[in-house]
Design an enzyme around this catalytic site. Structure first.
Site, PDB file in Angstrom:
ATOM      1  CB  CYS A 102      50.282  42.711  69.907  1.00  0.00           C
ATOM      2  SG  CYS A 102      49.389  42.541  71.442  1.00  0.00           S
TER       3      CYS A 102
ATOM      4  CD  GLU B 149      36.330  60.336  61.897  1.00  0.00           C
ATOM      5  OE1 GLU B 149      35.705  59.381  62.376  1.00  0.00           O
ATOM      6  OE2 GLU B 149      37.570  60.384  61.882  1.00  0.00           O
TER       7      GLU B 149
ATOM      8  CD  GLU C 237      39.821  57.884  67.473  1.00  0.00           C
ATOM      9  OE1 GLU C 237      39.865  56.716  67.085  1.00  0.00           O
ATOM     10  OE2 GLU C 237      40.040  58.851  66.716  1.00  0.00           O
TER      11      GLU C 237
ATOM     12  CG  HIS D  64      13.184  63.844  69.377  1.00  0.00           C
ATOM     13  ND1 HIS D  64      11.845  64.075  69.570  1.00  0.00           N
ATOM     14  CD2 HIS D  64      13.443  64.239  68.104  1.00  0.00           C
ATOM     15  CE1 HIS D  64      11.314  64.556  68.465  1.00  0.00           C
ATOM     16  NE2 HIS D  64      12.278  64.674  67.559  1.00  0.00           N
TER      17      HIS D  64
ATOM     18  CD1 TRP E  90      45.917  48.501  72.697  1.00  0.00           C
ATOM     19  CD2 TRP E  90      44.709  46.629  72.662  1.00  0.00           C
ATOM     20  NE1 TRP E  90      44.600  48.841  72.878  1.00  0.00           N
ATOM     21  CE2 TRP E  90      43.838  47.719  72.865  1.00  0.00           C
ATOM     22  CE3 TRP E  90      44.162  45.338  72.621  1.00  0.00           C
ATOM     23  CZ2 TRP E  90      42.463  47.572  73.012  1.00  0.00           C
ATOM     24  CZ3 TRP E  90      42.788  45.189  72.770  1.00  0.00           C
ATOM     25  CH2 TRP E  90      41.960  46.293  72.960  1.00  0.00           C
TER      26      TRP E  90
ATOM     27  NE  ARG F  86      50.698  45.368  64.686  1.00  0.00           N
ATOM     28  CZ  ARG F  86      49.899  45.035  63.683  1.00  0.00           C
ATOM     29  NH1 ARG F  86      49.834  45.796  62.631  1.00  0.00           N
ATOM     30  NH2 ARG F  86      49.188  43.941  63.718  1.00  0.00           N
TER      31      ARG F  86
ATOM     32  CG  ASN G 279      49.254  40.556  66.550  1.00  0.00           C
ATOM     33  OD1 ASN G 279      49.243  40.819  65.365  1.00  0.00           O
ATOM     34  ND2 ASN G 279      48.286  40.931  67.347  1.00  0.00           N
ATOM     35  N   GLY G 280      47.635  38.319  68.731  1.00  0.00           N
ATOM     36  CA  GLY G 280      46.408  37.573  68.466  1.00  0.00           C
ATOM     37  C   GLY G 280      45.819  37.043  69.758  1.00  0.00           C
TER      38      GLY G 280
ATOM     39  CE  LYS H 112      46.741  54.535  61.594  1.00  0.00           C
ATOM     40  NZ  LYS H 112      45.575  55.386  61.857  1.00  0.00           N
TER      41      LYS H 112
ATOM     42  CE  LYS I 278      39.896  60.727  64.449  1.00  0.00           C
ATOM     43  NZ  LYS I 278      39.536  59.727  63.660  1.00  0.00           N
TER      44      LYS I 278
HETATM   45  C1  G6P Z   1      40.845  51.124  65.635  1.00  0.00           C
HETATM   46  C2  G6P Z   1      41.502  52.468  65.410  1.00  0.00           C
HETATM   47  C3  G6P Z   1      40.534  53.418  64.702  1.00  0.00           C
HETATM   48  C4  G6P Z   1      40.045  52.780  63.413  1.00  0.00           C
HETATM   49  C5  G6P Z   1      39.407  51.422  63.671  1.00  0.00           C
HETATM   50  C6  G6P Z   1      39.125  50.681  62.379  1.00  0.00           C
HETATM   51  O1  G6P Z   1      39.856  51.230  66.588  1.00  0.00           O
HETATM   52  O2  G6P Z   1      41.917  53.033  66.640  1.00  0.00           O
HETATM   53  O3  G6P Z   1      41.200  54.633  64.401  1.00  0.00           O
HETATM   54  O4  G6P Z   1      39.126  53.635  62.801  1.00  0.00           O
HETATM   55  O5  G6P Z   1      40.309  50.588  64.424  1.00  0.00           O
HETATM   56  O6  G6P Z   1      40.340  50.413  61.751  1.00  0.00           O
HETATM   57  P1  G6P Z   1      40.504  50.093  60.221  1.00  0.00           P
HETATM   58  O7  G6P Z   1      41.976  49.836  60.045  1.00  0.00           O
HETATM   59  O8  G6P Z   1      39.675  48.885  59.945  1.00  0.00           O
HETATM   60  O9  G6P Z   1      40.028  51.275  59.472  1.00  0.00           O
END
Ligand code: G6P
Length: 614
Positions: free
Chosen positions: A2, A487, A494, A510, A77, A27, A103-104, A609, A491
């Protein structure tokens, strides 16, 4: 998650609010809204879905709305209540005079709502936020003072919040406050801005004040008053933001993600600058304030992080155990905080976070701090809440990252771990000097090697085109590149929504091997080093089950040509440093696949994010 923005001054608020929300879209983006005051009346405009829908609605009434020189805005969000127009912020009370953006999470909203309903309030939404609007309206009816009404309301609220409030009867005034959610005030000439984050205001002003928890700020075009929750006046700490508006431009790239992938060579140079000065000089890391004797006697390191930062932490564990001979545990912050973890003042706890605002990681480091552990924070946001918890703070200097899928911040975090590991190893004398020199030499060469990978991006694009319609994807690796496999898979998940999973190559047999057939792509991260031959054998096993094989490799071995349908080549690199190079083509692969599929690369569905709720 948010985003909040507010403006009070002499300009029309509408464009400032919409632009601010555009720059906070990372956000959240499932609904948006603004509240303005036109001709003495508070008016709300809200829309479900992307911000563009709100822009379309307000465009139709632009002339009318533009009369307002005050406003608050929100991009959502969803946490409580579906992402509908009714649940979109701002929220109002029954008389419609109050407007609130939040926000929160208000944790005691159910009790508050029940109480307020008994007192006659009629709720329209399913959100926790609406309770705040009714509560402020009640307190205002008693006090006729908006700051006091907000102050009294926050005394009854439990949970996390950044709030901005306006009231129809108090002209040209915004009251804002926070607890465990970020909020800053931008200071202009005869005007003030409020925002969850810098991108919303940086175009207008670099002069700003970060709010601390439980502080309440009252803004009019020509005044700013700061108090705490007990009504004490607080002195204002004004600072100059170290950001440039250009960071928010795509600079000709189609998406922020592609731009940010291409920034990585310079990001590596920035992270190394001033710390790795010469191969025969020790790493300089003044940011680590733990004294050398304590570093020598550390018996344990715990790293807490989420998402991509967690994967950077996994590389960190590997390298620190190898070079420093200290046991390192890595744990998702969300798990760490709900079990009995063992740690004391001989434990170094490292929090890793791009945003520095991830609620789970903040809670984890606070818990560790209360046990007496030294807290080291690795973050891209030295101005964040988490950074303020730090005993030692390593800023990773990746610059503002806009794309929701993290790329350059990951690389910067990983490089920071190399520096930290070498720094500790040099103090402890725990690693072979020649190996350390070699690692430093390779670190210096790394930006050029990443540039080389980027200059061959068409090869990755061709591979992406070939595999874009796959329903599933498996990434395999061993050792230090297991994190790269996770990772790379993250990606892809996501931004393309393909079901992608990273496995240690040895585990394939396994269980996961049962899934393999001619429809399953398996990408082997086949970097030269001690596990090269092993991964090759695991790749053979997968091929024998008809999987479609892709290699990501720095090897020139032509024997592998028959095994793999697609080979993505990267320059040769020492195994210890290979994760930094190997991740770049995987970021590109995810990017191009998502682009072929027509996905919203920079704003993938359901994600935000910065995750500021637990
Ligand atoms: C969210 C984002 C991810 C990020 C994660 C941790 O889920 O979508 O891309 O890796 O938060 O965020 P940070 O700001 O703590 O690295």
């Amino acid at each position: 998650m948010c985003g909040i923005v507010g403006y009070v001054g002499n300009k029309s608020a509408l464009d400032i609010l919409l632009e601010g929300l555009t720059n906070l879209e990372y956000r959240g983006y499932d609904s948006a809204g603004i509240a303005v005051n036109v001709d003495g009346h508070v008016e709300l405009y809200k829309a479900e879905g992307k911000l563009q829908n709100l822009k379309d609605i307000t465009f139709e009434k632009k002339e009318h709305i533009s009369k307002s020189t005050i406003g608050i805005g929100h991009i959502r969000w969803a946490t409580h209540g579906a992402p509908t127009t009714i649940n979109a912020h701002p929220h109002s009370c029954n008389c419609g005079r109050v407007a609130v953006v939040h926000n929160g999470i208000i944790e005691n909203y159910k009790e508050l709502r029940a109480k307020l309903e008994k007192e006659g309030c009629v709720f329209r939404s399913q959100t926790d936020t609406e309770t705040v609007a009714h509560l402020v309206a009640k307190k205002f009816a008693q006090t006729h003072d908006l700051t006091e009404a907000v102050r009294l309301a926050t005394k009854e609220i439990e949970g996390a919040y950044a709030l901005c409030v306006i009231h129809q009867d108090i002209k040209n005034t915004i009251v804002a406050t926070r607890r465990n959610a970020p909020l800053l005030v931008g200071i202009g000439e005869g005007e003030y801005y409020v925002a969850s984050d810098v991108p919303a205001i940086i175009k207008y002003t670099k002069k700003a004040m970060y709010l601390e928890d439980n502080q309440i700020v009252t803004l009019t075009p020509d005044s700013m008053k700061l108090i705490d929750i007990d009504n004490n006046v607080i002195s204002q700490k004004i600072e100059i933001l170290p950001w440039e508006p250009v960071a928010l431009s795509k600079m000709g790239y189609k998406h922020f993600m592609l731009k940010e992938i291409h920034e990585q060579p310079d990001v590596v140079r920035n992270v190394l600058a001033g710390k790795l000065r010469a191969i025969d000089e020790n790493i300089s890391l003044n940011e680590v304030t733990l004294d050398k004797e304590s570093l020598k006697t550390l018996n344990r390191i715990q790293i807490v992080a989420c998402g991509t930062s967690l994967h950077a932490a996994m590389v960190g564990k590997y390298i620190m155990e190898e070079l420093c001979g200290i046991a390192v545990d890595v744990e998702p912050s969300s798990e760490y905080i709900y079990r009995k973890t063992v740690g004391d003042k001989n434990t170094l706890v490292i929090g890793v976070s791009q945003s520095g605002e991830t609620a789970d990681t903040i809670t984890a480091v606070r818990q560790a701090k209360s046990r007496g552990s030294h807290i080291l924070i690795v973050t891209n946001r030295p101005d964040s809440t988490m950074a303020r918890e730090a005993d030692s703070l390593i800023p990773v200097s990746a610059g503002i990252e806009v794309s929701v899928a993290a790329t350059k911040s990951y690389t910067a975090q990983v490089i920071s771990f190399y520096l930290l590991a070498i720094y500790i190893a040099e103090i402890k004398n725990s690693a072979n000097k020649e190996n350390l020199s070699n690692l430093k030499r390779e670190l210096i060469l790394l930006p050029q090697k990443i540039e080389k990978v980027l200059s061959h991006k068409e090869d990755v694009q061709a591979c992406a085109r070939r595999f874009a319609n796959s329903k599933d994807f498996i990434f395999i690796a061993r050792g230090i590149n297991y994190a790269t496999a996770l990772e790379g898979a993250l990606k892809l998940k996501e931004i393309s929504y393909i079901n992608a999973t990273g496995y240690t190559a040895g585990e394939l047999k396994h269980g996961p091997i049962a899934m393999l057939d001619e429809s399953m792509p398996v990408l082997s991260i086949l970097m030269k080093g001690q596990v090269y031959e092993k991964i090759l054998s695991n790749s053979e096993e997968a091929k024998a089950r008809n999987a479609r094989m892709i290699a990501l490799t720095d090897s020139d071995d032509t024997k592998i040509n028959d095994l793999f349908e697609c080979i993505i080549k990267v320059p040769e690199i020492i195994e210890t440093l290979s994760p930094v190079l190997a991740i770049v083509p995987l970021q590109l692969l995810a990017y191009y696949i998502a682009e072929f599929l027509g996905k919203d690369v920079d704003q993938p569905r359901n994600l935000a994010k910065s995750v500021t709720v637990e």
